[in-house]
Design a protein around this motif. Structure first.
Motif, mmCIF file in Angstrom:
data_model
loop_
_atom_site.group_PDB
_atom_site.id
_atom_site.type_symbol
_atom_site.label_atom_id
_atom_site.label_comp_id
_atom_site.label_asym_id
_atom_site.label_seq_id
_atom_site.Cartn_x
_atom_site.Cartn_y
_atom_site.Cartn_z
ATOM 1 N N MET A 102 59.050 75.924 60.716
ATOM 2 C CA MET A 102 59.104 74.740 59.882
ATOM 3 C C MET A 102 58.253 73.636 60.500
ATOM 4 S SD MET A 102 62.461 72.799 58.551
ATOM 5 C CE MET A 102 62.343 71.321 57.629
ATOM 6 N N SER A 103 57.528 72.943 59.689
ATOM 7 C CA SER A 103 56.603 71.914 60.127
ATOM 8 C C SER A 103 57.333 70.599 60.396
ATOM 9 C CB SER A 103 55.549 71.708 59.046
ATOM 10 O OG SER A 103 54.742 70.605 59.364
ATOM 11 N N ASN A 104 56.754 69.797 61.287
ATOM 12 C CA ASN A 104 57.299 68.473 61.562
ATOM 13 C C ASN A 104 56.782 67.428 60.596
ATOM 14 O OD1 ASN A 104 58.841 69.301 63.690
ATOM 15 N ND2 ASN A 104 57.285 68.857 65.230
ATOM 16 N N THR A 105 55.942 67.802 59.669
ATOM 17 C CA THR A 105 55.356 66.858 58.712
ATOM 18 C C THR A 105 56.437 66.317 57.788
ATOM 19 O OG1 THR A 105 53.275 68.066 58.763
ATOM 20 C CG2 THR A 105 53.626 66.570 56.930
ATOM 21 N N LYS A 106 56.529 64.992 57.740
ATOM 22 C CA LYS A 106 57.504 64.355 56.854
ATOM 23 C C LYS A 106 56.854 63.832 55.584
ATOM 24 C CE LYS A 106 60.906 63.171 60.254
ATOM 25 N NZ LYS A 106 61.705 62.204 60.914
ATOM 26 N N TYR A 107 55.625 63.318 55.711
ATOM 27 C CA TYR A 107 54.948 62.736 54.553
ATOM 28 C C TYR A 107 53.488 63.151 54.535
ATOM 29 C CZ TYR A 107 59.063 59.860 54.277
ATOM 30 O OH TYR A 107 60.354 59.450 54.170
ATOM 31 N N ILE A 108 52.996 63.366 53.326
ATOM 32 C CA ILE A 108 51.575 63.591 53.114
ATOM 33 C C ILE A 108 51.058 62.295 52.511
ATOM 34 C CG2 ILE A 108 49.839 64.958 51.938
ATOM 35 C CD1 ILE A 108 51.956 67.227 51.856
ATOM 36 N N ILE A 109 50.099 61.683 53.180
ATOM 37 C CA ILE A 109 49.642 60.351 52.805
ATOM 38 C C ILE A 109 48.203 60.421 52.321
ATOM 39 C CG2 ILE A 109 49.208 58.027 53.648
ATOM 40 C CD1 ILE A 109 51.409 58.561 55.724
ATOM 41 N N GLY A 110 48.000 60.010 51.064
ATOM 42 C CA GLY A 110 46.660 59.926 50.501
ATOM 43 C C GLY A 110 46.202 58.484 50.514
ATOM 44 N N SER A 111 45.035 58.245 51.081
ATOM 45 C CA SER A 111 44.484 56.897 51.192
ATOM 46 C C SER A 111 43.352 56.741 50.180
ATOM 47 C CB SER A 111 43.971 56.679 52.619
ATOM 48 O OG SER A 111 43.386 55.418 52.741
ATOM 49 N N PHE A 112 43.489 55.758 49.301
ATOM 50 C CA PHE A 112 42.500 55.518 48.252
ATOM 51 C C PHE A 112 41.818 54.174 48.472
ATOM 52 C CE2 PHE A 112 45.581 58.412 46.512
ATOM 53 C CZ PHE A 112 44.835 59.298 45.767
ATOM 54 N N ALA A 113 40.532 54.105 48.115
ATOM 55 C CA ALA A 113 39.790 52.854 48.228
ATOM 56 C C ALA A 113 39.853 52.046 46.944
ATOM 57 C CB ALA A 113 38.326 53.146 48.594
ATOM 58 N N ASP A 114 40.260 52.678 45.839
ATOM 59 C CA ASP A 114 40.260 52.014 44.542
ATOM 60 C C ASP A 114 41.626 52.205 43.866
ATOM 61 O OD1 ASP A 114 38.782 50.701 42.350
ATOM 62 O OD2 ASP A 114 39.124 52.598 41.290
ATOM 63 N N PRO A 115 42.180 51.140 43.266
ATOM 64 C CA PRO A 115 43.496 51.299 42.625
ATOM 65 C C PRO A 115 43.477 52.240 41.423
ATOM 66 C CG PRO A 115 42.618 49.109 42.212
ATOM 67 C CD PRO A 115 41.717 49.768 43.202
ATOM 68 N N ASP A 116 42.368 52.294 40.698
ATOM 69 C CA ASP A 116 42.286 53.201 39.551
ATOM 70 C C ASP A 116 42.334 54.662 39.989
ATOM 71 O OD1 ASP A 116 42.159 51.081 37.748
ATOM 72 O OD2 ASP A 116 39.965 50.970 37.905
ATOM 73 N N GLU A 117 41.705 54.960 41.112
ATOM 74 C CA GLU A 117 41.758 56.323 41.632
ATOM 75 C C GLU A 117 43.177 56.675 42.078
ATOM 76 O OE1 GLU A 117 38.811 56.316 44.693
ATOM 77 O OE2 GLU A 117 37.165 56.652 43.276
ATOM 78 N N MET A 118 43.882 55.701 42.657
ATOM 79 C CA MET A 118 45.262 55.959 43.052
ATOM 80 C C MET A 118 46.136 56.221 41.822
ATOM 81 S SD MET A 118 48.092 53.701 45.083
ATOM 82 C CE MET A 118 48.412 52.728 43.645
ATOM 83 N N MET A 119 45.925 55.455 40.751
ATOM 84 C CA MET A 119 46.683 55.668 39.513
ATOM 85 C C MET A 119 46.370 57.062 38.952
ATOM 86 S SD MET A 119 48.538 53.005 39.070
ATOM 87 C CE MET A 119 48.914 52.356 37.490
ATOM 88 N N HIS A 120 45.097 57.482 39.070
ATOM 89 C CA HIS A 120 44.710 58.827 38.632
ATOM 90 C C HIS A 120 45.409 59.883 39.504
ATOM 91 C CE1 HIS A 120 42.333 61.932 36.799
ATOM 92 N NE2 HIS A 120 41.803 62.276 37.967
ATOM 93 N N GLY A 121 45.532 59.593 40.802
ATOM 94 C CA GLY A 121 46.235 60.501 41.707
ATOM 95 C C GLY A 121 47.713 60.624 41.348
ATOM 96 N N ILE A 122 48.319 59.517 40.940
ATOM 97 C CA ILE A 122 49.720 59.554 40.505
ATOM 98 C C ILE A 122 49.850 60.466 39.288
ATOM 99 C CG2 ILE A 122 51.577 58.173 39.492
ATOM 100 C CD1 ILE A 122 50.618 55.842 41.269
ATOM 101 N N ASP A 123 48.926 60.300 38.333
ATOM 102 C CA ASP A 123 48.955 61.141 37.130
ATOM 103 C C ASP A 123 48.819 62.620 37.480
ATOM 104 O OD1 ASP A 123 49.269 58.960 35.460
ATOM 105 O OD2 ASP A 123 47.102 58.733 35.119
ATOM 106 N N LYS A 124 47.878 62.948 38.392
ATOM 107 C CA LYS A 124 47.655 64.342 38.770
ATOM 108 C C LYS A 124 48.883 64.947 39.449
ATOM 109 C CE LYS A 124 42.809 65.278 39.391
ATOM 110 N NZ LYS A 124 42.941 66.535 38.700
ATOM 111 N N LEU A 125 49.501 64.172 40.360
ATOM 112 C CA LEU A 125 50.682 64.683 41.054
ATOM 113 C C LEU A 125 51.852 64.871 40.093
ATOM 114 C CD1 LEU A 125 50.524 62.584 44.338
ATOM 115 C CD2 LEU A 125 50.072 65.022 44.100
ATOM 116 N N GLN A 126 52.049 63.921 39.203
ATOM 117 C CA GLN A 126 53.154 64.026 38.252
ATOM 118 C C GLN A 126 52.931 65.150 37.248
ATOM 119 O OE1 GLN A 126 53.562 60.008 36.778
ATOM 120 N NE2 GLN A 126 55.041 59.485 38.365
#
Length: 178
Positions: free
Chosen positions: A1-25
């Motif tokens: 089992m891995s010790n990883t608790k969170y996978i963190i995506g860092s975005f430079a643009d808020p629109d890309e982050m919103m697109h990332g939310i859509d893709k994950l959901q």
């Protein structure tokens, strides 16, 4: 089992982050939280965050202030030490309004500040903690709970497809400023 608790995506643009939310959901991947350096309108609805209950707390603090202010005036002016000042009644309601109003505002404001500090765990002496230090400067951080979502490779690829500048695997809940 891995010790990883969170996978963190860092975005430079808020629109890309919103697109990332859509893709994950769209792939039924639950999102732990988003950290942004500025407010983004509509993100609460997209993440399914429930509306705040702070208005209820404000009403309760205001009602407490009204009750305490009026009770103090009634006790001192009409019950404990009634005085005849210019032939006016000891229990003059119009005279009680300004003080009662001011005590209502005072207790509501102080109660809301205390509620804000308590709800956000901002206690004196507590070190501030964030997922990624750049979230306070210029990055938009999307955190996914690695324990709830087991397909880490899929999450990594979805974040990169959405425009993530960097994807990190965090073994702690927070990164300290120190």
């Amino acid at each position: 089992m891995s010790n990883t608790k969170y996978i963190i995506g860092s975005f430079a643009d808020p629109d890309e982050m919103m697109h990332g939310i859509d893709k994950l959901q769209a792939n039924n991947i639950s999102i732990y939280d988003c950290f942004t350096p500025m407010p983004i309108h509509g993100i609460e609805a997209k993440l399914g965050v429930k509306p705040s209950r702070l208005p209820i707390a404000a009403f309760c603090f205001g009602a407490l202030g009204t009750t305490l202010g009026f009770s103090l005036l009634y006790y001192t002016m009409a019950y404990d030490w009634p005085m005849n000042i210019g032939g006016k009644p000891s229990f003059g309601m119009p005279n009680f309004v300004p003080v009662t109003f001011e005590v209502t505002i005072l207790l509501c404001a102080l109660g809301m500040v205390a509620t804000f500090f308590f709800r956000n765990h901002l206690f004196p002496g507590r070190a501030p903690r964030v997922m990624d230090l750049r979230a306070t400067d210029d990055r938009f951080i999307l955190a996914v709970d690695a324990n709830e979502n087991t397909d880490h490779a899929l999450i990594d690829s979805l974040l990169k497809e959405a425009g993530a500048v960097e994807v990190k695997y965090n073994d702690r809940k927070y990164v300290s400023y120190e």
